[in-house]
Scaffold this motif. Sequence first.
Motif, PDB file in Angstrom:
ATOM      1  N   THR A 177       0.884  -1.165   0.000  1.00 53.69           N
ATOM      2  CA  THR A 177       0.000   0.000   0.000  1.00 53.69           C
ATOM      3  C   THR A 177       0.928   1.224   0.000  1.00 53.69           C
ATOM      4  O   THR A 177       2.158   1.078   0.076  1.00 53.69           O
ATOM      5  CB  THR A 177      -0.872   0.061   1.274  1.00 53.69           C
ATOM      6  N   ALA A 178       0.343   2.446  -0.038  1.00 56.47           N
ATOM      7  CA  ALA A 178       1.172   3.662  -0.025  1.00 56.47           C
ATOM      8  C   ALA A 178       2.021   3.704   1.243  1.00 56.47           C
ATOM      9  O   ALA A 178       3.115   4.247   1.268  1.00 56.47           O
ATOM     10  CB  ALA A 178       0.264   4.888  -0.117  1.00 56.47           C
ATOM     11  N   GLU A 179       1.520   3.100   2.329  1.00 53.82           N
ATOM     12  CA  GLU A 179       2.247   3.141   3.620  1.00 53.82           C
ATOM     13  C   GLU A 179       3.248   1.999   3.764  1.00 53.82           C
ATOM     14  O   GLU A 179       3.913   1.877   4.772  1.00 53.82           O
ATOM     15  CB  GLU A 179       1.260   3.047   4.802  1.00 53.82           C
ATOM     16  N   GLY A 180       3.332   1.133   2.786  1.00 56.19           N
ATOM     17  CA  GLY A 180       4.247  -0.019   2.893  1.00 56.19           C
ATOM     18  C   GLY A 180       3.485  -1.303   2.701  1.00 56.19           C
ATOM     19  O   GLY A 180       2.428  -1.324   2.076  1.00 56.19           O
ATOM     20  N   MET A 181       4.060  -2.404   3.288  1.00 51.02           N
ATOM     21  CA  MET A 181       3.395  -3.693   3.115  1.00 51.02           C
ATOM     22  C   MET A 181       2.053  -3.721   3.858  1.00 51.02           C
ATOM     23  O   MET A 181       1.885  -3.065   4.872  1.00 51.02           O
ATOM     24  CB  MET A 181       4.287  -4.814   3.656  1.00 51.02           C
ATOM     25  N   MET A 182       1.142  -4.493   3.312  1.00 53.10           N
ATOM     26  CA  MET A 182      -0.185  -4.605   3.934  1.00 53.10           C
ATOM     27  C   MET A 182      -0.088  -5.232   5.323  1.00 53.10           C
ATOM     28  O   MET A 182       0.811  -6.018   5.605  1.00 53.10           O
ATOM     29  CB  MET A 182      -1.076  -5.484   3.063  1.00 53.10           C
ATOM     30  N   LYS A 183      -1.084  -4.894   6.131  1.00 54.13           N
ATOM     31  CA  LYS A 183      -1.176  -5.468   7.490  1.00 54.13           C
ATOM     32  C   LYS A 183      -2.345  -6.446   7.516  1.00 54.13           C
ATOM     33  O   LYS A 183      -3.371  -6.198   6.867  1.00 54.13           O
ATOM     34  CB  LYS A 183      -1.408  -4.363   8.515  1.00 54.13           C
ATOM     35  N   PHE A 184      -2.168  -7.531   8.270  1.00 49.66           N
ATOM     36  CA  PHE A 184      -3.268  -8.489   8.364  1.00 49.66           C
ATOM     37  C   PHE A 184      -3.593  -8.811   9.821  1.00 49.66           C
ATOM     38  O   PHE A 184      -2.769  -8.647  10.722  1.00 49.66           O
ATOM     39  CB  PHE A 184      -2.957  -9.788   7.596  1.00 49.66           C
ATOM     40  N   HIS A 185      -4.829  -9.264   9.987  1.00 52.52           N
ATOM     41  CA  HIS A 185      -5.292  -9.677  11.315  1.00 52.52           C
ATOM     42  C   HIS A 185      -6.089 -10.960  11.134  1.00 52.52           C
ATOM     43  O   HIS A 185      -6.855 -11.079  10.181  1.00 52.52           O
ATOM     44  CB  HIS A 185      -6.188  -8.588  11.915  1.00 52.52           C
ATOM     45  N   ILE A 186      -5.884 -11.943  12.039  1.00 49.77           N
ATOM     46  CA  ILE A 186      -6.666 -13.191  11.951  1.00 49.77           C
ATOM     47  C   ILE A 186      -7.437 -13.404  13.247  1.00 49.77           C
ATOM     48  O   ILE A 186      -6.862 -13.357  14.335  1.00 49.77           O
ATOM     49  CB  ILE A 186      -5.783 -14.430  11.670  1.00 49.77           C
ATOM     50  N   GLU A 187      -8.747 -13.569  13.110  1.00 50.48           N
ATOM     51  CA  GLU A 187      -9.601 -13.946  14.255  1.00 50.48           C
ATOM     52  C   GLU A 187      -9.730 -15.455  14.245  1.00 50.48           C
ATOM     53  O   GLU A 187     -10.058 -16.035  13.203  1.00 50.48           O
ATOM     54  CB  GLU A 187     -11.010 -13.367  14.091  1.00 50.48           C
ATOM     55  N   ASN A 188      -9.489 -16.081  15.383  1.00 49.77           N
ATOM     56  CA  ASN A 188      -9.560 -17.543  15.425  1.00 49.77           C
ATOM     57  C   ASN A 188     -10.714 -18.025  16.297  1.00 49.77           C
ATOM     58  O   ASN A 188     -10.933 -17.529  17.375  1.00 49.77           O
ATOM     59  CB  ASN A 188      -8.248 -18.105  15.987  1.00 49.77           C
ATOM     60  N   PHE A 189     -11.469 -18.978  15.784  1.00 50.09           N
ATOM     61  CA  PHE A 189     -12.501 -19.658  16.581  1.00 50.09           C
ATOM     62  C   PHE A 189     -12.108 -21.121  16.686  1.00 50.09           C
ATOM     63  O   PHE A 189     -11.553 -21.691  15.745  1.00 50.09           O
ATOM     64  CB  PHE A 189     -13.857 -19.599  15.866  1.00 50.09           C
ATOM     65  N   GLY A 190     -12.471 -21.758  17.802  1.00 49.32           N
ATOM     66  CA  GLY A 190     -12.414 -23.225  17.845  1.00 49.32           C
ATOM     67  C   GLY A 190     -11.177 -23.822  18.469  1.00 49.32           C
ATOM     68  O   GLY A 190     -10.483 -23.206  19.272  1.00 49.32           O
ATOM     69  N   CYS A 191     -10.895 -25.039  18.020  1.00 53.03           N
ATOM     70  CA  CYS A 191      -9.979 -25.958  18.695  1.00 53.03           C
ATOM     71  C   CYS A 191      -8.503 -25.676  18.388  1.00 53.03           C
ATOM     72  O   CYS A 191      -8.159 -24.765  17.643  1.00 53.03           O
ATOM     73  CB  CYS A 191     -10.305 -27.371  18.248  1.00 53.03           C
ATOM     74  N   GLN A 192      -7.627 -26.554  18.929  1.00 49.90           N
ATOM     75  CA  GLN A 192      -6.188 -26.399  18.685  1.00 49.90           C
ATOM     76  C   GLN A 192      -5.845 -26.595  17.205  1.00 49.90           C
ATOM     77  O   GLN A 192      -4.909 -25.996  16.708  1.00 49.90           O
ATOM     78  CB  GLN A 192      -5.416 -27.399  19.544  1.00 49.90           C
ATOM     79  N   MET A 193      -6.614 -27.449  16.508  1.00 46.29           N
ATOM     80  CA  MET A 193      -6.371 -27.629  15.061  1.00 46.29           C
ATOM     81  C   MET A 193      -6.549 -26.275  14.352  1.00 46.29           C
ATOM     82  O   MET A 193      -5.765 -25.903  13.489  1.00 46.29           O
ATOM     83  CB  MET A 193      -7.372 -28.621  14.453  1.00 46.29           C
ATOM     84  N   ASN A 194      -7.611 -25.559  14.737  1.00 44.82           N
ATOM     85  CA  ASN A 194      -7.860 -24.259  14.126  1.00 44.82           C
ATOM     86  C   ASN A 194      -6.774 -23.250  14.505  1.00 44.82           C
ATOM     87  O   ASN A 194      -6.322 -22.466  13.681  1.00 44.82           O
ATOM     88  CB  ASN A 194      -9.224 -23.719  14.566  1.00 44.82           C
ATOM     89  N   GLU A 195      -6.404 -23.298  15.783  1.00 48.78           N
ATOM     90  CA  GLU A 195      -5.343 -22.385  16.255  1.00 48.78           C
ATOM     91  C   GLU A 195      -4.081 -22.592  15.413  1.00 48.78           C
ATOM     92  O   GLU A 195      -3.432 -21.641  14.999  1.00 48.78           O
ATOM     93  CB  GLU A 195      -4.994 -22.755  17.695  1.00 48.78           C
ATOM     94  N   HIS A 196      -3.790 -23.855  15.155  1.00 53.87           N
ATOM     95  CA  HIS A 196      -2.582 -24.170  14.396  1.00 53.87           C
ATOM     96  C   HIS A 196      -2.747 -23.751  12.932  1.00 53.87           C
ATOM     97  O   HIS A 196      -1.803 -23.239  12.315  1.00 53.87           O
ATOM     98  CB  HIS A 196      -2.289 -25.664  14.506  1.00 53.87           C
ATOM     99  N   ASP A 197      -3.936 -23.942  12.367  1.00 56.93           N
ATOM    100  CA  ASP A 197      -4.187 -23.466  10.995  1.00 56.93           C
ATOM    101  C   ASP A 197      -3.993 -21.950  10.922  1.00 56.93           C
ATOM    102  O   ASP A 197      -3.463 -21.419   9.946  1.00 56.93           O
ATOM    103  CB  ASP A 197      -5.615 -23.837  10.550  1.00 56.93           C
ATOM    104  N   THR A 198      -4.430 -21.266  11.981  1.00 55.01           N
ATOM    105  CA  THR A 198      -4.248 -19.811  12.032  1.00 55.01           C
ATOM    106  C   THR A 198      -2.762 -19.468  12.045  1.00 55.01           C
ATOM    107  O   THR A 198      -2.301 -18.566  11.337  1.00 55.01           O
ATOM    108  CB  THR A 198      -4.971 -19.239  13.276  1.00 55.01           C
ATOM    109  N   GLU A 199      -1.991 -20.216  12.848  1.00 56.09           N
ATOM    110  CA  GLU A 199      -0.531 -19.994  12.878  1.00 56.09           C
ATOM    111  C   GLU A 199       0.067 -20.199  11.484  1.00 56.09           C
ATOM    112  O   GLU A 199       0.949 -19.455  11.054  1.00 56.09           O
ATOM    113  CB  GLU A 199       0.136 -20.983  13.837  1.00 56.09           C
ATOM    114  N   LYS A 200      -0.430 -21.228  10.795  1.00 55.73           N
ATOM    115  CA  LYS A 200       0.120 -21.517   9.459  1.00 55.73           C
ATOM    116  C   LYS A 200      -0.173 -20.365   8.500  1.00 55.73           C
ATOM    117  O   LYS A 200       0.704 -19.917   7.753  1.00 55.73           O
ATOM    118  CB  LYS A 200      -0.493 -22.809   8.900  1.00 55.73           C
ATOM    119  N   MET A 201      -1.415 -19.871   8.517  1.00 54.03           N
ATOM    120  CA  MET A 201      -1.751 -18.761   7.598  1.00 54.03           C
ATOM    121  C   MET A 201      -0.956 -17.508   7.953  1.00 54.03           C
ATOM    122  O   MET A 201      -0.465 -16.810   7.060  1.00 54.03           O
ATOM    123  CB  MET A 201      -3.258 -18.473   7.648  1.00 54.03           C
ATOM    124  N   ALA A 202      -0.821 -17.242   9.261  1.00 55.47           N
ATOM    125  CA  ALA A 202      -0.061 -16.055   9.682  1.00 55.47           C
ATOM    126  C   ALA A 202       1.377 -16.169   9.198  1.00 55.47           C
ATOM    127  O   ALA A 202       1.971 -15.192   8.697  1.00 55.47           O
ATOM    128  CB  ALA A 202      -0.102 -15.922  11.201  1.00 55.47           C
TER     129      ALA A 202
END
Length: 453
Positions: A8-33
């Motif tokens: 973006t004009a300010e530099g690289m984009m920023k992202f945020h991930i909201e996680n719901f659910g179990c440890q499998m989901n938490e880990h999927d969130t870590e992978k995407m991040a």
Amino acid sequence: MIAAALMTAEGMMKFHIENFGCQMNEHDTEKMASLLAGEGMEQVEDAKNADVVIVNTCCIREKAEQKFYSLMGRLRAVKRKKGTIIGVTGCIAQMEKENILERLPFIDFSLGPSNIHKVKEAVDRALRNGPFLDFSENGCNGALLVRPGYGQGTVKAYVTIMKGCNNFCSYCVVPYVRGREASRDSCDVLQEIAALGDKGVKEVTLLGQNVNSYNNTRDDISFPELLRKINGINGIERVRFVTSHPRDLSPELIGCFGRLDKLCEHIHLPFQSGSDKVLNLMNRGYSSDEYIAKVKTLKDRCNDIAITADCIVGFPGEDEEDFRKTMDLIEDIRFDGIFSFVFSPRRFTRASTLPGEVPRAAALERLHHLQKTQREITLAKNKAMEGKRTEVLTEDISKNSKEELAGRTRTNKIVNFHGPHTMMNRLVEVTIVKGYANSLKGTEPKLKEVQVC
Ligand code: SF4
């Protein structure tokens, strides 16, 4: 060349991930991040400061689904104001598939749990061409193979060893949204854990919907054999796994407890009900006596093992007698903790069509009774630890006080204690001075000598 599109004009984009659910989901969130950070994007705590917001969803219980839709209402307002790119991933995405655009027409991409490894492409395609959707499923796929780049100082890590489930418990949506069982090659799992050990990770938790059936349908080593090999990896001091199906808990696996020094003395073994009639309706494939016998063998093998479980009350057809049997089982086993819920009907599942709905008020009353009894048992078990010296892996500042450190015992209990910050992320020994309902208080911390073999 995805990176260029993420500026973006300010530099690289920023992202945020909201996680719901179990440890499998938490880990999927870590992978995407980890995948987005690998493109140079910056992760931020607040969705309002992000250019891309991803909501990683869970549909195991109705409540999580309701929370998700109310969050999406708020995110729609953020998008209107800022033009934020919004993605929905995980189980609700898979359950809704293409219909998700009808329910949430403002989202920019959506990926099922088997496709989260395409998150970079999804963001890029959403920026260039509008909505991007992928809900394809294919065995041991890319999502399973992503290794999150844990940062310096990380002492605990998740490692996915399998995904999906073939059990079709009548109340559970997992086989429909996470697909059939697929296991990762043992060589790949062992390489990942060895690399984590080299980076300073001390504790790994092996993840899968039913880790006990790891490699059941393919020609590779069994789960107990995998545990034995992990036990020999340098640097790794503790091994845990979730989740186990009682029917698949083999004598060989039970025999690993108390014999493999790195395997922590804790197992999460959902029983769901103490009534054989209800277990049958749930299609669980074991009786309450078989469950109790396996737990007794576990305790014989490993005296100090902590047992936690999941339990559903108010399942269709459950009467007072069935519930009494559940309470009898709880009082017999004396679990260290139970995650208990009122039955919530899920789309696609057989239980959602069963007769004999339990009135909500009666189900809630049963739940309160169960939770009160379990709180008393947990408190008594924690109090029984007073005076004992125990190992803790420190992992954070205590939630109770900034002056205290917090960590977990090998039996997975939280311990808070006063100690210098040099003890952070280390194995220490403490004396338990107080047992509470949800945690323990420790004192006299001493760094533990770690034998490097
Ligand atoms: S074993 Fe677990 S994940 Fe598989 S169907 Fe039953 S409850 Fe769901």
